[in-house]
Write a protein that holds these residues in place. Structure first.
Motif, PDB file in Angstrom:
ATOM      1  N   HIS A   1      20.613  61.771  71.577  1.00  0.00           N
ATOM      2  CA  HIS A   1      21.133  61.102  70.054  1.00  0.00           C
ATOM      3  C   HIS A   1      20.887  62.817  69.412  1.00  0.00           C
ATOM      4  O   HIS A   1      20.523  63.357  69.713  1.00  0.00           O
ATOM      5  CB  HIS A   1      20.030  60.554  70.371  1.00  0.00           C
ATOM      6  N   GLY A   2      20.953  62.093  68.112  1.00  0.00           N
ATOM      7  CA  GLY A   2      20.792  63.096  66.884  1.00  0.00           C
ATOM      8  C   GLY A   2      22.167  62.526  65.889  1.00  0.00           C
ATOM      9  O   GLY A   2      22.291  61.453  65.357  1.00  0.00           O
ATOM     10  N   ARG A   3      22.320  64.115  65.037  1.00  0.00           N
ATOM     11  CA  ARG A   3      22.799  63.822  63.413  1.00  0.00           C
ATOM     12  C   ARG A   3      23.258  65.001  63.347  1.00  0.00           C
ATOM     13  O   ARG A   3      23.633  66.131  63.740  1.00  0.00           O
ATOM     14  CB  ARG A   3      21.394  63.121  62.439  1.00  0.00           C
ATOM     15  N   TRP A   4      24.447  65.105  62.321  1.00  0.00           N
ATOM     16  CA  TRP A   4      24.354  66.441  61.503  1.00  0.00           C
ATOM     17  C   TRP A   4      23.360  67.602  61.852  1.00  0.00           C
ATOM     18  O   TRP A   4      22.378  67.290  61.265  1.00  0.00           O
ATOM     19  CB  TRP A   4      25.172  66.429  60.473  1.00  0.00           C
ATOM     20  N   SER A   5      24.173  68.608  62.463  1.00  0.00           N
ATOM     21  CA  SER A   5      22.687  69.643  62.225  1.00  0.00           C
ATOM     22  C   SER A   5      21.953  69.658  63.233  1.00  0.00           C
ATOM     23  O   SER A   5      20.695  70.206  63.210  1.00  0.00           O
ATOM     24  CB  SER A   5      22.423  70.592  61.159  1.00  0.00           C
ATOM     25  N   HIS A   6      21.934  68.463  63.826  1.00  0.00           N
ATOM     26  CA  HIS A   6      20.665  68.510  64.810  1.00  0.00           C
ATOM     27  C   HIS A   6      21.257  67.201  65.665  1.00  0.00           C
ATOM     28  O   HIS A   6      20.075  66.475  66.635  1.00  0.00           O
ATOM     29  CB  HIS A   6      19.923  67.525  64.002  1.00  0.00           C
ATOM     30  N   GLU A   7      22.083  68.121  66.755  1.00  0.00           N
ATOM     31  CA  GLU A   7      22.400  67.754  68.049  1.00  0.00           C
ATOM     32  C   GLU A   7      21.807  67.180  69.282  1.00  0.00           C
ATOM     33  O   GLU A   7      20.835  67.781  69.438  1.00  0.00           O
ATOM     34  CB  GLU A   7      24.417  68.121  67.960  1.00  0.00           C
TER      35      GLU A   7
END
Length: 715
Positions: free
Chosen positions: A172-178
């Motif tokens: 899982h993740g998000r922008w800049s935290h993939e």
């Protein structure tokens, strides 16, 4: 290897197909519906298969027959799990039951054709087991054999997993935290992960790993799978009430998005999966070799060049003389490919305007790109260029001329939200497609451009073509656009970037050559991001740059050794303004670039591995071949104990001796200890069995620090 017909015993020849690879067997049972009934360690293909092994009991208060866990689970056959197909023909033909009409098989491949003439549907399933890497590729093609259109809602790919696989790993993740891993219990119920953002996404990588409870990096049985698809997707894992378990993946279709005309077909994306009895390293290494030999298509064989990107140095402030000065400076550092990022095209002075106007800005580049490119080439570097072809700004000449090319339903009065002041072009519109292809072709014909950084900086909202949902069609059109451009310019290399790691998958990698892993260059964050990504992708496609001391995404500062060692284990690049750095920082950049070049052949062709760590705040990983092991020890957080853990090396050969050398340590290393272990201060030769069973005592390390070791076989 020459293909030959699969050998089965005569009694079971109509019921079973046995596929084999180097270490794996897959047994398919054909009746009553095609199903994988064994997937695991290789078994003898010559020995007769006993049907008793696969005969299931039928319990009370259930249907009167055993229901197979089929490649395409069917509600009409009595499977109450997630169906493999959902759709209808004006409300009818909604619960097909397929019967096998033909099977062709070789030692490692099977093609199964099934039909339901009552529903007017035919399915062709193809399974291919790569003989060298054990990776299974599975796909379905659904054909409408009826006389009216068939509205398809779902066509999923289903794989069984072992009963004792009671854990799951998802990313899982998000922008800049993939690419952050989570490990979940998988005992009852299920896990569903959906992505509706129109690209592979930062949030949910389309992959799952099912594994035994005690499986770690080095040991244990597990199956990893990945859906090669750059659009909306659903992946799930389910435990049936009878204890059987399966993984399922599909392209996630919007309402009304796929309607199959009579005689036409719909194909799923390919699902890639692998079994290993050798822990997480086993599936990682198999996927890496599969990507290298079956997915990647480099235009020409050459070492992966060290990158420099102008973005963090100049942003939108493009001035040719300054760019050429930057090129001169970074060439001295050892950079081999120089990429001009966003801000080069007509009227692009900030991120609110001009996307779509893909002509060189004559205000910034009055002589065009040629003087800049010539200078870069004369320095021995290749020239690369940033583009974002799928996008358009409303404040652009293109949009003012062709507002109808925008993807969406604005013509009906809707107003979708902007993202970074930009919207998408409808790639299924032939005029928009041709404009983009012509614009890129013109640029690459006029200038010596060897590399494109292909970006994609927003999600799809209310994506429509001629009023119909167009997420799936937009993804296929993107593939056609890249393919058409590469056909015109076969020697160009392309990087897949989508605000960092938003479009990372096997299918886009078939036509590109590198991923921008994340917009985050913070080395501490990158340690976790790259660890997750490397479960599926080899280092040479993982863009990994040495960033400035102060990270622009986290505002954290890190010592150069952590930044350099973190970037070392990927496709290295640098993000900096060389004219604003002290000489000591420039020397440090040069040092790690040289170190990467020294080990580049090993890094980009060797066997990657991860070692378990007693301290969860310590990452221990590396790459090896038959003669050398390069190992990173990274302390992410404050060590849990006053003494460092023992570094045991079970990957080494017990009958060989190794020269243990310290390649790089943090600048403040000596301040953490009064006494250093002797092997750190003086090269040692140690037996491999002793390194495996006893190990070395690691030094005390500060949080957010790294060291680099090598173990070289002594002749």
């Amino acid at each position: 290897m020459v293909k030959k017909p699969v050998q089965t015993n005569s009694a079971a020849s109509e019921r079973y197909v046995h596929l084999q690879s180097a270490k794996t067997s897959i047994v398919l049972m054909m009746q009553p519906a095609p199903a994988i009934v064994y997937w695991g360690k290789k078994i003898d293909a010559e020995a007769p298969l006993s049907g008793a092994l696969f005969d299931l009991p039928v319990g009370q208060a259930r249907l009167d027959v055993a229901i197979p866990l089929a490649l395409i689970p069917e509600q009409g056959r009595g499977d109450f799990g997630s169906p493999g197909i959902e759709g209808h023909r004006n409300g009818k033909d909604w619960a097909p039951v397929f019967e096998v009409i033909s099977v062709t098989a070789t030692l490692s491949c099977a093609t199964i054709t099934m039909s339901d003439p009552r529903a007017g549907l035919e399915v062709c399933s193809r399974l291919s087991l790569d003989e060298d890497t054990d990776v299974l590729t599975l796909s379905h093609k659904l054909t409408n054999t009826g006389t009216t259109e068939y509205a398809l809602q779902r066509l999923a790919l289903t794989l069984p997993v072992n009963d004792d696989f009671i854990d799951l790993i998802s990313l899982h993740g998000r922008w800049s935290h993939e690419f952050h891993q989570q490990r979940l219990s998988f005992k009852h119920g299920g896990y569903v992960q959906e992505n509706r953002r129109g690209r592979t996404s930062h949030e949910y990588f389309p992959g799952l790993i099912a594994l035994q409870k005690d499986t770690n990096e080095l040991r244990g049985d597990l199956i990893g799978m990945h859906l090669g698809w750059s659009g909306n997707h659903r992946v799930q894992a389910q435990v049936k009430s009878d204890g059987r378990r399966y993984l399922q993946a599909e392209a996630l279709l919007a309402p009304g998005e796929v309607s199959i005309a009579p005689g036409e077909s719909f194909s799923t994306p390919e699902l890639f999966a692998v079994f290993s009895a050798e822990g997480l390293n086993g599936i990682m290494q198999r996927f890496h070799q599969f990507v290298r030999h079956q997915i990647l298509d480099f235009p020409q064989p050459k070492l992966r060049p060290v990158h420099f990107n102008t973005w963090e140095g100049i942003y939108f402030d493009h001035e040719p003389h300054r760019i050429m000065e930057m090129a001169t400076a970074v060439a001295r550092l050892g950079v081999e490919r120089f990429i001009v990022d966003d801000g080069w095209f007509t009227d692009r002075d900030d991120d609110t305007c001009a996307l779509g106007d893909w002509q060189v800005d004559k205000r910034k580049y009055p002589e065009g790109f040629k003087p800049v490119i010539d200078h870069i080439n004369q320095l021995g570097m290749e020239f690369g260029l940033w583009v974002e072809p799928e996008m358009v700004c409303k404040n652009s000449a293109l949009y003012r001329a062709h507002p109808e090319w925008m993807l969406g339903m604005d013509e009906l009065g809707y107003q979708q939200p902007a993202g970074r002041s930009q919207f998408l072009l409808d790639l299924q519109n032939p005029e928009a497609f041709d404009y983009l292809l012509s614009s890129l072709d013109s640029l690459m014909t006029e200038y010596n451009i060897g590399y494109l950084k292909w970006d994609m900086n927003r999600e799809l909202v209310q994506s429509a073509h001629q009023g119909h949902a167009a997420y799936h069609g937009q993804t296929l059109a993107l593939y056609r656009l890249i393919d058409a451009l590469r056909e015109k310019h076969p020697y160009v290399e392309i990087e897949s970037c989508a605000s960092g790691g938003g479009r990372v998958d096997f299918e886009v990698l078939k036509r590109t050559h590198r991923f921008w892993t994340s917009d985050c260059n913070d080395a501490l964050e990158r340690q976790t991001i790259q660890r997750g990504m490397q479960l599926f992708f080899p280092p040479e496609v993982m863009g990994s740059h040495i960033g400035p001391r102060l990270s622009h995404t986290t505002r954290r500062c890190h010592d150069m050794s952590l930044r350099g060692i973190t970037a070392l284990f990927g496709h290295m690049g640098a993000e900096l303004d060389p004219q604003g750095l002290e000489d000591s920082e420039l020397r440090a950049f040069s040092k790690y670039i040289a170190l990467h070049k020294q080990y580049r052949p090993l890094l980009h062709s060797g066997t990657s591995f991860i070692l378990p760590s007693v301290d969860p705040g310590t990452h221990i990983y590396g790459v090896m071949d038959e003669s050398v092991v390069l190992l990173a020890v990274v302390q992410l957080t404050m060590p849990e104990h006053a003494l460092g853990q023992r570094l045991k090396m079970p990957i080494l050969s017990g009958d060989k001796s190794y020269r243990v050398e310290v390649v790089d340590v943090p600048a403040a290393f000596n301040k953490t200890m009064k006494h250093l272990p002797v092997w750190i201060e003086k090269t040692q030769v140690v037996n491999g069995d002793q390194l495996s069973q006893i190990g070395l005592s690691l030094p005390v390390m500060d949080p957010e620090s790294a060291m680099l070791l090598s173990f070289t076989v002594e002749s």
